[in-house]
Scaffold this motif. Structure first.
Motif, mmCIF file in Angstrom:
data_model
loop_
_atom_site.group_PDB
_atom_site.id
_atom_site.type_symbol
_atom_site.label_atom_id
_atom_site.label_comp_id
_atom_site.label_asym_id
_atom_site.label_seq_id
_atom_site.Cartn_x
_atom_site.Cartn_y
_atom_site.Cartn_z
ATOM 1 N N GLY A 39 31.777 54.718 -69.969
ATOM 2 C CA GLY A 39 31.425 55.379 -68.519
ATOM 3 C C GLY A 39 30.308 55.152 -67.805
ATOM 4 N N SER A 40 29.696 54.137 -68.245
ATOM 5 C CA SER A 40 28.374 53.400 -67.857
ATOM 6 C C SER A 40 28.586 52.712 -66.477
ATOM 7 C CB SER A 40 27.446 52.696 -68.752
ATOM 8 O OG SER A 40 28.301 51.447 -69.147
ATOM 9 N N SER A 41 27.627 52.531 -65.734
ATOM 10 C CA SER A 41 27.604 51.680 -64.549
ATOM 11 C C SER A 41 27.459 50.191 -64.820
ATOM 12 C CB SER A 41 26.840 52.078 -63.264
ATOM 13 O OG SER A 41 26.878 53.572 -63.110
ATOM 14 N N ALA A 76 39.195 41.863 -63.535
ATOM 15 C CA ALA A 76 38.464 42.613 -64.512
ATOM 16 C C ALA A 76 37.745 43.789 -63.947
ATOM 17 C CB ALA A 76 37.604 41.221 -64.831
ATOM 18 N N ALA A 77 37.179 43.560 -62.739
ATOM 19 C CA ALA A 77 36.499 44.873 -62.081
ATOM 20 C C ALA A 77 37.527 45.984 -62.135
ATOM 21 C CB ALA A 77 36.018 44.357 -60.968
ATOM 22 N N ARG A 78 38.872 45.923 -61.624
ATOM 23 C CA ARG A 78 39.633 46.934 -61.363
ATOM 24 C C ARG A 78 40.195 47.571 -62.743
ATOM 25 N NH1 ARG A 78 41.653 43.605 -57.312
ATOM 26 N NH2 ARG A 78 43.136 42.672 -58.674
ATOM 27 N N GLN A 79 40.150 46.649 -63.894
ATOM 28 C CA GLN A 79 40.507 47.068 -65.298
ATOM 29 C C GLN A 79 39.378 47.871 -65.810
ATOM 30 O OE1 GLN A 79 42.222 44.352 -68.137
ATOM 31 N NE2 GLN A 79 43.377 43.639 -66.567
ATOM 32 N N LEU A 80 38.028 47.503 -65.496
ATOM 33 C CA LEU A 80 36.944 48.038 -65.989
ATOM 34 C C LEU A 80 36.986 49.538 -65.381
ATOM 35 C CD1 LEU A 80 34.381 45.122 -66.100
ATOM 36 C CD2 LEU A 80 35.277 46.566 -68.197
ATOM 37 N N ARG A 81 37.085 49.551 -63.969
ATOM 38 C CA ARG A 81 37.023 50.887 -63.422
ATOM 39 C C ARG A 81 38.226 51.868 -63.933
ATOM 40 N NH1 ARG A 81 36.441 47.225 -58.013
ATOM 41 N NH2 ARG A 81 34.121 47.092 -58.070
ATOM 42 N N SER A 82 39.314 51.283 -64.223
ATOM 43 C CA SER A 82 40.321 52.069 -64.816
ATOM 44 C C SER A 82 39.991 52.629 -66.142
ATOM 45 C CB SER A 82 41.874 51.324 -64.798
ATOM 46 O OG SER A 82 41.537 50.304 -66.060
ATOM 47 N N TYR A 85 34.345 53.042 -66.294
ATOM 48 C CA TYR A 85 33.365 52.392 -65.785
ATOM 49 C C TYR A 85 32.993 52.184 -64.326
ATOM 50 C CZ TYR A 85 33.193 50.507 -70.552
ATOM 51 O OH TYR A 85 33.305 50.401 -71.775
ATOM 52 N N THR A 86 31.914 52.249 -63.861
ATOM 53 C CA THR A 86 31.522 52.157 -62.372
ATOM 54 C C THR A 86 31.002 50.683 -62.212
ATOM 55 O OG1 THR A 86 30.842 54.318 -61.994
ATOM 56 C CG2 THR A 86 30.052 52.840 -60.392
ATOM 57 N N VAL A 87 31.665 49.825 -61.409
ATOM 58 C CA VAL A 87 31.441 48.604 -61.232
ATOM 59 C C VAL A 87 31.287 47.890 -59.928
ATOM 60 C CG1 VAL A 87 32.400 46.409 -61.801
ATOM 61 C CG2 VAL A 87 33.120 48.148 -63.261
ATOM 62 N N SER A 88 29.994 47.134 -59.734
ATOM 63 C CA SER A 88 29.938 46.527 -58.568
ATOM 64 C C SER A 88 29.854 45.008 -58.932
ATOM 65 C CB SER A 88 28.641 46.918 -58.100
ATOM 66 O OG SER A 88 27.368 46.825 -58.869
ATOM 67 N N VAL A 89 30.370 44.088 -58.065
ATOM 68 C CA VAL A 89 30.398 42.670 -58.241
ATOM 69 C C VAL A 89 29.710 41.961 -57.230
ATOM 70 C CG1 VAL A 89 32.050 40.866 -58.325
ATOM 71 C CG2 VAL A 89 32.979 43.234 -58.750
ATOM 72 N N ASN A 90 28.770 40.890 -58.111
ATOM 73 C CA ASN A 90 28.111 39.919 -57.555
ATOM 74 C C ASN A 90 28.780 38.535 -57.559
ATOM 75 O OD1 ASN A 90 24.918 38.730 -58.420
ATOM 76 N ND2 ASN A 90 25.672 38.748 -56.406
ATOM 77 N N PRO A 91 29.673 38.283 -56.719
ATOM 78 C CA PRO A 91 30.525 37.040 -56.788
ATOM 79 C C PRO A 91 29.673 35.832 -56.150
ATOM 80 C CG PRO A 91 31.164 38.350 -54.831
ATOM 81 C CD PRO A 91 30.142 39.144 -55.643
ATOM 82 N N ARG A 128 19.340 40.582 -60.895
ATOM 83 C CA ARG A 128 18.469 40.917 -61.827
ATOM 84 C C ARG A 128 18.795 42.211 -62.598
ATOM 85 N NH1 ARG A 128 14.022 37.766 -61.918
ATOM 86 N NH2 ARG A 128 13.321 36.651 -59.900
ATOM 87 N N SER A 129 19.836 43.176 -62.081
ATOM 88 C CA SER A 129 20.117 43.956 -62.596
ATOM 89 C C SER A 129 21.576 44.027 -63.503
ATOM 90 C CB SER A 129 20.096 45.326 -61.740
ATOM 91 O OG SER A 129 21.154 44.929 -60.700
ATOM 92 N N ALA A 130 21.893 42.615 -63.316
ATOM 93 C CA ALA A 130 23.279 42.398 -63.848
ATOM 94 C C ALA A 130 23.496 42.801 -65.474
ATOM 95 C CB ALA A 130 23.681 40.942 -63.949
ATOM 96 N N SER A 131 24.474 43.631 -65.572
ATOM 97 C CA SER A 131 24.888 44.152 -67.080
ATOM 98 C C SER A 131 25.735 43.057 -67.900
ATOM 99 C CB SER A 131 26.112 45.242 -66.849
ATOM 100 O OG SER A 131 25.497 46.412 -65.946
ATOM 101 N N PHE A 132 26.649 42.198 -66.974
ATOM 102 C CA PHE A 132 27.240 41.258 -67.568
ATOM 103 C C PHE A 132 27.402 39.999 -66.665
ATOM 104 C CE2 PHE A 132 30.891 43.613 -66.279
ATOM 105 C CZ PHE A 132 31.916 42.434 -66.125
ATOM 106 N N VAL A 133 27.289 38.662 -67.169
ATOM 107 C CA VAL A 133 27.637 37.579 -66.237
ATOM 108 C C VAL A 133 28.660 36.483 -66.803
ATOM 109 C CG1 VAL A 133 26.378 35.350 -65.419
ATOM 110 C CG2 VAL A 133 24.983 37.708 -65.704
ATOM 111 N N THR A 134 29.586 36.371 -66.205
ATOM 112 C CA THR A 134 30.604 35.162 -66.630
ATOM 113 C C THR A 134 30.137 33.999 -66.052
ATOM 114 O OG1 THR A 134 32.132 35.791 -64.777
ATOM 115 C CG2 THR A 134 32.616 36.969 -66.879
ATOM 116 N N ILE A 135 30.369 32.806 -66.626
ATOM 117 C CA ILE A 135 30.071 31.711 -66.241
ATOM 118 C C ILE A 135 31.399 30.680 -66.570
ATOM 119 C CG2 ILE A 135 28.803 29.281 -66.563
ATOM 120 C CD1 ILE A 135 26.690 31.211 -67.904
#
Length: 290
Positions: A39-41, A76-82, A85-91, A128-135
């Protein structure tokens, strides 16, 4: 201003994307951070090339904008929200991007359209507040290497040339990771390795020499560079048989389609939320297709 520039750039790139592609952790470096609390952001920074915007899917996003596209980032963002989780994306994906200026210059010298690189054009903008980063990077770099070989680079020792460029890629990856860790000090870092690109549909009609070069470059980038990284979670496309099925690729044979992005998005979710995501395989039959 970055979004306005991206809009202008993207309009030109869409017309040439298919042809140009066929040219030719945690706070410590030793272990990735644990999964997020229920349930985290979450703030998700996605680093890569046209894969980040979902090129090849039925709903392509504009570079640098958070949209509801069909690429793996938004899957991924939609699945995490489902999952609560609260998800904001920095593409941050730049179509045609390679890892560094040296690969960008090499591509330009060999007739490839390369609009940017991750170290200069994306790393400085990871949240700078990223919880996770994909490369996800390396495919355009492999095509750049094979394009250079096609123009005579490497002379009588193409394998030596490929190995030299893989060593450069390894150094660039260290620079990229260090920069991301300096900005997003608490982020879980997920790196997606390459499949054996010789087995992808876009090279089906290529010569044996080109397939062998693409195989050597992509397998070595995966096994010698990405799979050996410390403090990251690696998603293993190299040994995943699903990524050698033509049905998951778009008409250009290079970018995934909706089905391919759905698989990749689900793997990103698993890698982010699992406390024991499996390590990449040390060997598999897909590494030696040619």
């Amino acid at each position: 201003m970055r979004i306005l520039c991206a809009l202008s750039l993207f309009a030109g790139l869409l017309a040439t994307a298919c042809s140009q592609f066929s040219g030719g952790g945690g706070n410590t470096p030793t272990s990735p951070s644990g999964p997020p609390a229920a349930g985290s952001s979450l703030v998700y920074s996605a680093v890569g090339a046209s894969d980040v915007i979902g090129f090849g899917s039925s709903s392509v996003c504009i570079p640098f904008e958070d949209c509801n596209g069909a690429g793996y980032v938004w899957v991924a963002a939609r699945q995490l929200r489902s999952q609560g989780y609260t998800v904001s994306v920095n593409p941050l994906g730049i179509p045609t991007a390679v890892i560094s200026r040296s690969f960008q210059d090499l591509g330009t010298q060999n007739g490839r359209t390369i609009a940017g690189n991750l170290i200069e054009g994306e790393m400085p903008f990871v949240s700078r507040s990223a919880s996770f980063v994909t490369i996800f990077i390396g495919a355009n770099d492999v095509n750049t290497i094979t394009a250079a070989l096609g123009n005579g680079a490497g002379g009588s020792d193409p394998n030596g040339y490929i190995d030299q460029k893989v060593a450069t890629f390894a150094s660039d990856m260290s620079t990229l990771l260090a920069g991301i860790r300096a900005r997003a000090t608490s982020a879980r870092i997920i790196v997606i390795n390459l499949p054996n690109m010789a087995g992808l549909p876009y090279l089906a009609g290529a010569s044996l020499a080109q397939k062998q070069a693409a195989q050597r470059a992509s397998v070595k980038i995966t096994t010698n560079v990405i799979n050996t990284l410390q403090g990251v979670t690696v998603i293993d496309l190299m040994c995943d048989s699903r990524f050698y099925q033509g049905s998951i690729y778009s008409s250009d044979g290079f970018h995934p389609n909706d089905a391919g992005y759905a698989i990749l998005g689900a793997e990103v979710v698993n890698a982010e939320t699992s406390s024991s995501y499996p390590a990449p395989k040390a060997s598999c039959s897909q590494m030696v297709l040619y």
